[in-house]
Write an enzyme that holds these catalytic residues in place. Structure first.
Site, mmCIF file in Angstrom:
data_model
loop_
_atom_site.group_PDB
_atom_site.id
_atom_site.type_symbol
_atom_site.label_atom_id
_atom_site.label_comp_id
_atom_site.label_asym_id
_atom_site.label_seq_id
_atom_site.Cartn_x
_atom_site.Cartn_y
_atom_site.Cartn_z
ATOM 1 N N GLU A 74 -60.844 -8.015 -4.579
ATOM 2 C CA GLU A 74 -61.243 -6.618 -4.403
ATOM 3 C C GLU A 74 -62.627 -6.458 -5.019
ATOM 4 O O GLU A 74 -62.778 -6.347 -6.220
ATOM 5 C CB GLU A 74 -60.242 -5.666 -5.054
ATOM 6 C CG GLU A 74 -60.491 -4.210 -4.667
ATOM 7 C CD GLU A 74 -59.497 -3.222 -5.277
ATOM 8 O OE1 GLU A 74 -59.623 -2.030 -4.967
ATOM 9 O OE2 GLU A 74 -58.625 -3.630 -6.065
ATOM 10 N N HIS A 85 -56.166 0.888 -0.081
ATOM 11 C CA HIS A 85 -55.680 2.144 -0.695
ATOM 12 C C HIS A 85 -56.298 3.384 -0.021
ATOM 13 O O HIS A 85 -57.141 4.073 -0.554
ATOM 14 C CB HIS A 85 -55.805 2.173 -2.221
ATOM 15 C CG HIS A 85 -57.094 1.727 -2.819
ATOM 16 N ND1 HIS A 85 -58.339 2.196 -2.419
ATOM 17 C CD2 HIS A 85 -57.337 0.861 -3.845
ATOM 18 C CE1 HIS A 85 -59.280 1.636 -3.158
ATOM 19 N NE2 HIS A 85 -58.711 0.827 -4.025
ATOM 20 N N ASP A 136 -50.704 -1.276 -6.193
ATOM 21 C CA ASP A 136 -52.025 -1.286 -6.835
ATOM 22 C C ASP A 136 -51.855 -1.219 -8.356
ATOM 23 O O ASP A 136 -52.668 -0.636 -9.067
ATOM 24 C CB ASP A 136 -52.891 -0.126 -6.333
ATOM 25 C CG ASP A 136 -54.384 -0.305 -6.667
ATOM 26 O OD1 ASP A 136 -54.783 -1.427 -7.055
ATOM 27 O OD2 ASP A 136 -55.141 0.682 -6.572
ATOM 28 N N HIS A 171 -63.499 1.038 -1.161
ATOM 29 C CA HIS A 171 -64.536 1.630 -2.016
ATOM 30 C C HIS A 171 -65.802 1.850 -1.180
ATOM 31 O O HIS A 171 -66.867 1.316 -1.461
ATOM 32 C CB HIS A 171 -64.800 0.727 -3.226
ATOM 33 C CG HIS A 171 -63.621 0.660 -4.164
ATOM 34 N ND1 HIS A 171 -63.517 1.480 -5.270
ATOM 35 C CD2 HIS A 171 -62.506 -0.108 -4.151
ATOM 36 C CE1 HIS A 171 -62.359 1.213 -5.899
ATOM 37 N NE2 HIS A 171 -61.734 0.267 -5.235
#
Length: 399
Positions: free
Chosen positions: A135, A221, A283, A200
């Site tokens: 990530e 997410h 997460d 992100h």
């Protein structure tokens, strides 16, 4: 010849993708499912009989995005950390997980990849390790969330080629598709057979679409650290969230802890995307399975100090969430009770859909003949009674 141990789970409510067999049974030989059926079968003397007493029998939960639990984080970079996390989450029904990194120095990333390889050999008590999820660090600074800004940068071919060459255990990489070089990066990741996800990101719809065309087909997410509708010089633009809805083939993963996404958004995502496009993820950071109080996000020595309260990790100034402390059973419970979604569809989001997204659906994600004997037993409140990984009972509470 050595006889392979046979087990049979009887008197259970067997959860299949389309329906629930009640009563039903699951017959296991070694680490493989031999048969799934309805009713009460006749059993040979060579078979261990496990009466689940009317409880639900589900495929093992598959968590494709998890950072830690039980006081350990994968970014600690130690074998013990990996084993602790795997052994923590197996108690909550997770049978397969994808250890996830945070943005960091490459040297720490390599340590973590090395630790994974060693832990995978020694892991005999926990959930199965299925491959690493990287990530970052290729993120939009404006959507960094709790990721450390000093490591965030644009994709660098010298770096990502070296990382992918370093270790074969990488299964997935999440990045922001709008960054300079992100499309070339995405093509390279896909050329190596890895799952590519957007994360992100401050991308507008058009940028997500360009990313999708090169393989950014999973939204990390969903809603968290992601652009929605924006205005630029009076004109409105759809963001990454709207792109996730509009692109039918885009999969989304959601932190269904009931806090990161409130009930109306959980229901909206389900209404538009459906169970076959949604993966439930924890997460989770190191605070999963632990008591509330101060904790650390990321590496125990260099990570971000956070506080766990109200069932979630927060920045110390309480201005933002800093990670989840959810376990897989909580995700299922939340979607069932808050989302008002049928149980077999909730289980699809925790098993079948994540298995397909990660390309392991030929062996995991559904209770059927020939698949791995990854099984979880739970009651109507999703309290875990037993977790079985590859035919071995890794966790059992007293019935």
């Amino acid at each position: 010849m050595h006889n392979v141990m046979k087990k049979i789970l009887v008197n259970g409510k067997i959860i299949l993708p389309e329906r629930i067999l009640d009563p039903g049974y699951v017959y296991i030989e070694g680490n493989i499912i031999l048969e799934v059926g309805e009713g009460v079968p006749s059993i040979g003397t060579d078979t261990e009989r496990i009466d689940v007493d009317g409880k639900y029998v589900s495929p093992g939960f598959i968590d494709i995005h998890v950072h830690g639990g039980g006081g350990a984080d994968f970014m600690d970079g130690t074998v013990d950390a990996f084993l602790t996390v795997a052994e923590t989450h197996v108690k909550y029904g997770t049978t397969a997980l994808y250890p996830t990194t945070l943005t960091s120095e490459v040297s720490l990333l390599f340590e973590t990849l090395d630790a994974y390889a060693e832990a995978d050999k020694r892991n005999n008590k926990g959930a199965q390790l299925m491959g690493m999820h990287l990530e970052g660090p290729y993120f939009a600074m404006s959507q960094r969330g709790a990721q450390d800004p000093k490591y965030i940068r644009n994709p660098d071919p010298d770096e990502y080629v070296r990382v992918l060459d370093y270790s074969p255990v990488i299964a997935r990489w999440s990045a922001a598709p709008e960054l300079p070089g992100a499309l070339d990066f995405g093509r390279y990741v896909r050329s190596k057979g890895k799952v590519l996800a957007l994360a992100h990101t401050d991308a507008i719809y058009e940028e997500v679409w360009e990313g999708f065309k090169v393989g950014y087909n999973l939204a990390t997410h969903f809603y968290s650290a992601m652009s929605g509708v924006t205005r630029r010089n009076a004109y409105r633009y759809a963001g990454a969230v709207e792109a996730g809805y509009l692109i039918d083939e885009m999969d989304v993963e959601i932190i269904a802890d009931g806090i990161h996404l409130p009930m109306p958004l959980l229901r909206l995502i389900y209404k538009i995307k459906g169970a076959d496009r949604i993966a439930l993820i924890t997460d989770a950071m190191r605070g999963a399975g632990m008591t509330e109080g101060e904790s650390v996000l990321g590496n125990i020595n260099t990570g971000l100090r956070v506080v766990i309260e109200d069932g979630v990790a927060k920045l110390l100034d309480r201005s933002a969430f800093a990670g989840s402390v959810a376990t897989a059973d909580r995700l299922v419970r939340t979607m069932l009770k808050t989302g008002d979604i049928p149980l077999h569809e909730v289980i699809t989001m925790m098993t079948k859909t994540p298995a397909r997204i990660m390309g392991i659906d030929h062996k995991k994600g559904v209770l059927e003949k020939g698949k791995d004997a990854d099984i979880v037993v739970f009651d109507a409140d999703i309290n875990i009674g037993m977790t079985m990984v590859l035919g071995d009972i890794k966790y059992a509470s007293t019935y």
